[in-house]
Scaffold this motif. Structure first.
Motif, PDB file in Angstrom:
ATOM      1  N   GLU A  66     -51.148 -19.795 -20.844  1.00 24.03           N
ATOM      2  CA  GLU A  66     -52.040 -20.419 -21.654  1.00 24.03           C
ATOM      3  C   GLU A  66     -53.267 -19.780 -22.202  1.00 24.03           C
ATOM      4  N   ILE A  67     -53.523 -18.780 -21.407  1.00 26.39           N
ATOM      5  CA  ILE A  67     -54.784 -17.841 -22.053  1.00 26.39           C
ATOM      6  C   ILE A  67     -54.218 -17.021 -22.887  1.00 26.39           C
ATOM      7  N   LEU A  68     -52.982 -16.641 -22.898  1.00 25.54           N
ATOM      8  CA  LEU A  68     -52.421 -15.571 -23.842  1.00 25.54           C
ATOM      9  C   LEU A  68     -52.094 -16.311 -25.149  1.00 25.54           C
ATOM     10  N   ALA A  69     -51.892 -17.706 -25.112  1.00 29.69           N
ATOM     11  CA  ALA A  69     -52.039 -18.664 -26.344  1.00 29.69           C
ATOM     12  C   ALA A  69     -53.169 -19.239 -26.977  1.00 29.69           C
ATOM     13  N   GLN A  70     -54.413 -18.644 -26.409  1.00 28.10           N
ATOM     14  CA  GLN A  70     -55.731 -19.492 -26.934  1.00 28.10           C
ATOM     15  C   GLN A  70     -56.056 -18.588 -28.150  1.00 28.10           C
ATOM     16  N   GLY A  71     -55.435 -17.795 -28.757  1.00 25.86           N
ATOM     17  CA  GLY A  71     -55.770 -17.237 -30.107  1.00 25.86           C
ATOM     18  C   GLY A  71     -56.753 -16.178 -29.872  1.00 25.86           C
ATOM     19  N   GLY A  72     -57.977 -16.060 -30.578  1.00 19.33           N
ATOM     20  CA  GLY A  72     -59.023 -14.769 -30.443  1.00 19.33           C
ATOM     21  C   GLY A  72     -59.634 -14.987 -29.034  1.00 19.33           C
ATOM     22  N   ASP A  73     -59.827 -16.273 -28.547  1.00 15.29           N
ATOM     23  CA  ASP A  73     -60.789 -16.142 -27.051  1.00 15.29           C
ATOM     24  C   ASP A  73     -59.650 -16.422 -26.158  1.00 15.29           C
ATOM     25  N   ARG A  74     -59.583 -15.261 -25.316  1.00 13.59           N
ATOM     26  CA  ARG A  74     -58.624 -15.390 -24.122  1.00 13.59           C
ATOM     27  C   ARG A  74     -59.231 -15.088 -22.873  1.00 13.59           C
ATOM     28  N   SER A  75     -60.507 -15.468 -22.897  1.00 13.42           N
ATOM     29  CA  SER A  75     -61.380 -15.476 -21.436  1.00 13.42           C
ATOM     30  C   SER A  75     -60.871 -16.506 -20.655  1.00 13.42           C
ATOM     31  N   PRO A  76     -60.577 -16.515 -19.372  1.00 12.06           N
ATOM     32  CA  PRO A  76     -60.107 -17.604 -18.672  1.00 12.06           C
ATOM     33  C   PRO A  76     -61.363 -18.741 -18.639  1.00 12.06           C
ATOM     34  N   ARG A  77     -60.561 -20.010 -18.455  1.00 12.73           N
ATOM     35  CA  ARG A  77     -61.845 -21.112 -18.345  1.00 12.73           C
ATOM     36  C   ARG A  77     -61.853 -21.617 -16.912  1.00 12.73           C
ATOM     37  N   MET A  78     -63.411 -21.934 -16.857  1.00 10.93           N
ATOM     38  CA  MET A  78     -63.563 -22.235 -15.427  1.00 10.93           C
ATOM     39  C   MET A  78     -63.054 -23.687 -15.107  1.00 10.93           C
ATOM     40  N   SER A  79     -62.706 -23.880 -13.980  1.00 16.04           N
ATOM     41  CA  SER A  79     -62.189 -25.334 -13.510  1.00 16.04           C
ATOM     42  C   SER A  79     -63.370 -26.426 -13.522  1.00 16.04           C
ATOM     43  N   ILE A  80     -62.913 -27.461 -13.546  1.00 14.49           N
ATOM     44  CA  ILE A  80     -63.936 -28.625 -13.528  1.00 14.49           C
ATOM     45  C   ILE A  80     -64.783 -28.724 -12.183  1.00 14.49           C
ATOM     46  N   SER A  81     -65.940 -28.930 -12.334  1.00 12.59           N
ATOM     47  CA  SER A  81     -66.749 -29.175 -11.014  1.00 12.59           C
ATOM     48  C   SER A  81     -66.883 -30.372 -10.594  1.00 12.59           C
ATOM     49  N   LYS A  82     -67.497 -30.676  -9.290  1.00 13.77           N
ATOM     50  CA  LYS A  82     -67.612 -31.981  -8.942  1.00 13.77           C
ATOM     51  C   LYS A  82     -68.700 -32.603  -9.535  1.00 13.77           C
ATOM     52  N   GLU A  83     -69.683 -31.858  -9.839  1.00 12.53           N
ATOM     53  CA  GLU A  83     -71.011 -32.571 -10.849  1.00 12.53           C
ATOM     54  C   GLU A  83     -70.641 -33.054 -12.172  1.00 12.53           C
ATOM     55  N   GLU A  84     -69.513 -32.113 -12.732  1.00 14.59           N
ATOM     56  CA  GLU A  84     -68.962 -32.696 -14.136  1.00 14.59           C
ATOM     57  C   GLU A  84     -68.262 -34.179 -13.902  1.00 14.59           C
ATOM     58  N   TRP A  85     -67.536 -34.182 -12.840  1.00 13.01           N
ATOM     59  CA  TRP A  85     -66.694 -35.361 -12.678  1.00 13.01           C
ATOM     60  C   TRP A  85     -67.624 -36.545 -12.294  1.00 13.01           C
ATOM     61  N   GLU A  86     -68.519 -36.256 -11.478  1.00  9.54           N
ATOM     62  CA  GLU A  86     -69.647 -37.277 -11.373  1.00  9.54           C
ATOM     63  C   GLU A  86     -70.411 -37.856 -12.650  1.00  9.54           C
ATOM     64  N   ALA A  87     -70.550 -36.799 -13.473  1.00 10.24           N
ATOM     65  CA  ALA A  87     -71.274 -37.162 -14.621  1.00 10.24           C
ATOM     66  C   ALA A  87     -70.125 -38.078 -15.529  1.00 10.24           C
TER      67      ALA A  87
END
Length: 497
Positions: A66-87
């Motif tokens: 999936e990262i190879l298929a991201q186009g120009g931006d191929r930096s790994p994405r961070m996983s979702i955090s507990k705080e974000e799910w709480e939000a």
């Protein structure tokens, strides 16, 4: 590179996604001797040309691809955090949506109402390697009004064949059947049978270990086995410009992705099938700038809801409540995986995910903007989006939220601890309207009903961007059907020579 690259072709297709692949397949069907070159800015990431990533069962390997298929931006994405799910559970903006592989904010808004999510992805197969594979049929209200109904219906059936649509790829699922019966008691009255609550049609082949999801490998079929002089995909190749003169496209300027060395490919016909953001970008860079280019950008919202189904028996199948004139929402219902989420101790049943696709008003002022002073990774003018939510959108969203809660109550109950949540517009990745078709060349459209750009004999556009109507239904089947008209016209014009 120049010695190896083709110098001329009958048809060049810029973009290797579902609609570009549909052009290739129909042209081959109707014009057997045509030489076709397909240009793709990204790499070939799977052994199967245009295969679907969800068929890769190793999740770590899939994430790398999936990262190879991201186009120009191929930096790994961070996983979702507990705080974000709480939000999210509290109804706040879910920043994790921006971590979906290739997804980014494509405008300058800084609040939930002003945000428009863009997408950057490039690999052989385009979004056909990553799409949900849902292929529902648009309602009558969503269809192009100036294409005869019987012609469009026939095109939709052709598109189902190209995509390999199965009406119920999970097969008999007693829990899903019982749920649909309860939903049908509420939603089916007054509908025609084709718009009853039903399994979600999917581009998939059933199998003993679950469905095999279809990418553009299924659409292209045996084309990929042909000699390179009749069909060829140029991967890791960007198109910098469509060359044209006096209303006729004569070829394209190509470059190896990430380099400045270019060469020209002469072509009898050019089809631009990038996507609804990058197709108008390429036309703009080529000096093809009809008044409507990039304007009328539209997408449906997704109102997300998690429901709780009170049963010990698992449900696997996906279900669909179709949009109608009376209820303009397309509702997708499927099992939800909460293994990455904090969940309430009160949640004891099976979690069911729901997306209520809510149409948005079409406005000429909502548009894709291009910055000629700043180039993106394609070497083309950088994209941004100018979009404003309408009052009609806000009212419709309130209706959609109530519909989500109503469906949740029929299923069982809204899952405790999870708010009804409106994703930023654009999150569905179903952008439409930026190269919209029209009945006449009056400045409000980019192409005719066959997707041929106004004022040109042999320049075509493809993808969701050609759809000119307000929609709620997943558009891939629809845009693939529209692509068949242009492909047939290209082949017919050649036969008449």
């Amino acid at each position: 590179m120049k010695a190896m690259a083709p110098q001329s072709t009958d048809v060049v297709i810029i973009g290797s996604g579902p609609t570009g692949s549909a052009y290739a397949r129909i042209i081959r069907r109707d014009w057997p001797e045509a030489r076709i070159v397909m240009v793709e800015a990204g790499p070939q990431i799977l052994p199967e040309v245009g295969g679907h990533l969800d068929n890769v069962l190793d999740l770590a390997e899939r994430a790398k691809l999936e990262i190879l298929a991201q186009g120009g931006d191929r930096s790994p994405r961070m996983s979702i955090s507990k705080e974000e799910w709480e939000a999210r559970r509290a109804g706040g903006f879910d920043a994790s949506l921006l971590r979906r592989s290739g997804l980014f904010i494509a405008n300058e808004g800084d609040d939930g109402e002003g945000l428009f999510a863009g997408f950057s992805a490039a690999n052989v197969g385009g979004m056909g390697t990553k799409w949900s594979a849902g292929t529902p049929t648009p309602s009558q209200a969503e269809r192009v009004p100036f294409i005869p109904a019987d012609e469009l219906e026939a095109a939709l059936r052709t598109a189902e064949g190209l995509l390999g649509v199965h009406k119920d790829p999970r097969g008999p699922d007693p829990v899903a059947v019982a749920m649909r019966e309860r939903l049908g008691q509420q939603f089916n009255p007054g509908r025609t049978p084709d718009r009853f609550v039903q399994p979600m049609p999917m581009a998939a082949t059933p199998g003993p270990n679950g469905p095999r999801w279809h990418g553009t490998d299924v659409i292209l079929g045996n084309l990929v086995k042909e000699p390179e002089d009749t069909f060829r995909i140029l991967a890791d190749t960007t198109c910098r410009k469509v060359i044209h003169e006096s209303g006729r496209a004569t070829g394209v300027v190509l470059a190896r992705t990430g380099t400045d060395e270019t060469w020209t490919l002469s072509a009898g016909t050019v089809v631009v099938a990038c996507d609804a953001l990058h197709t108008p970008q390429l036309l703009h860079a080529s000096g093809v700038r009809p008044k409507a280019l990039g304007h009328y950008i539209n997408d449906h919202y997704i109102v997300s809801q998690i429901a709780e189904l009170d049963t010990d028996a698992p449900m696997q199948a996906m279900s669909w409540i179709p949009a109608t004139n009376e209820l303009p929402f397309s509702v997708t219902i499927a099992p939800a995986s909460l293994h990455t989420m904090p969940k309430s101790a009160d949640l004891s049943g099976q979690p069911i995910g729901m997306g209520v696709f809510c149409p948005a008003d079409i406005d000429e002022k909502n548009h894709v903007a291009f910055d000629d002073s700043k180039l993106d990774w394609h070497g083309l003018p950088a994209i941004s989006i100018r979009w404003t939510q309408s009052e009609g959108d806000r009212k419709r969203l309130e209706w959609a939220k109530q519909t989500a809660l109503k469906v949740a109550e029929i299923i069982g109950r809204p899952a405790p601890g999870f708010a009804t949540f409106v994703q930023p517009v654009g999150s569905s990745l179903h952008y439409q309207g930026t190269v919209r078709m029209g009945e006449k060349d009056d400045g409000t459209s980019v192409c005719d009903r066959n997707s041929r750009v106004w004022g040109f004999d042999n320049l075509y556009v493809a993808g969701n961007g050609v759809i000119p109507t307000v929609t709620a239904t997943n558009p891939t089947l629809y845009s693939t059907a529209l692509a068949t008209f242009g492909a047939r016209q290209i082949a017919a014009a050649r036969r008449s020579l």
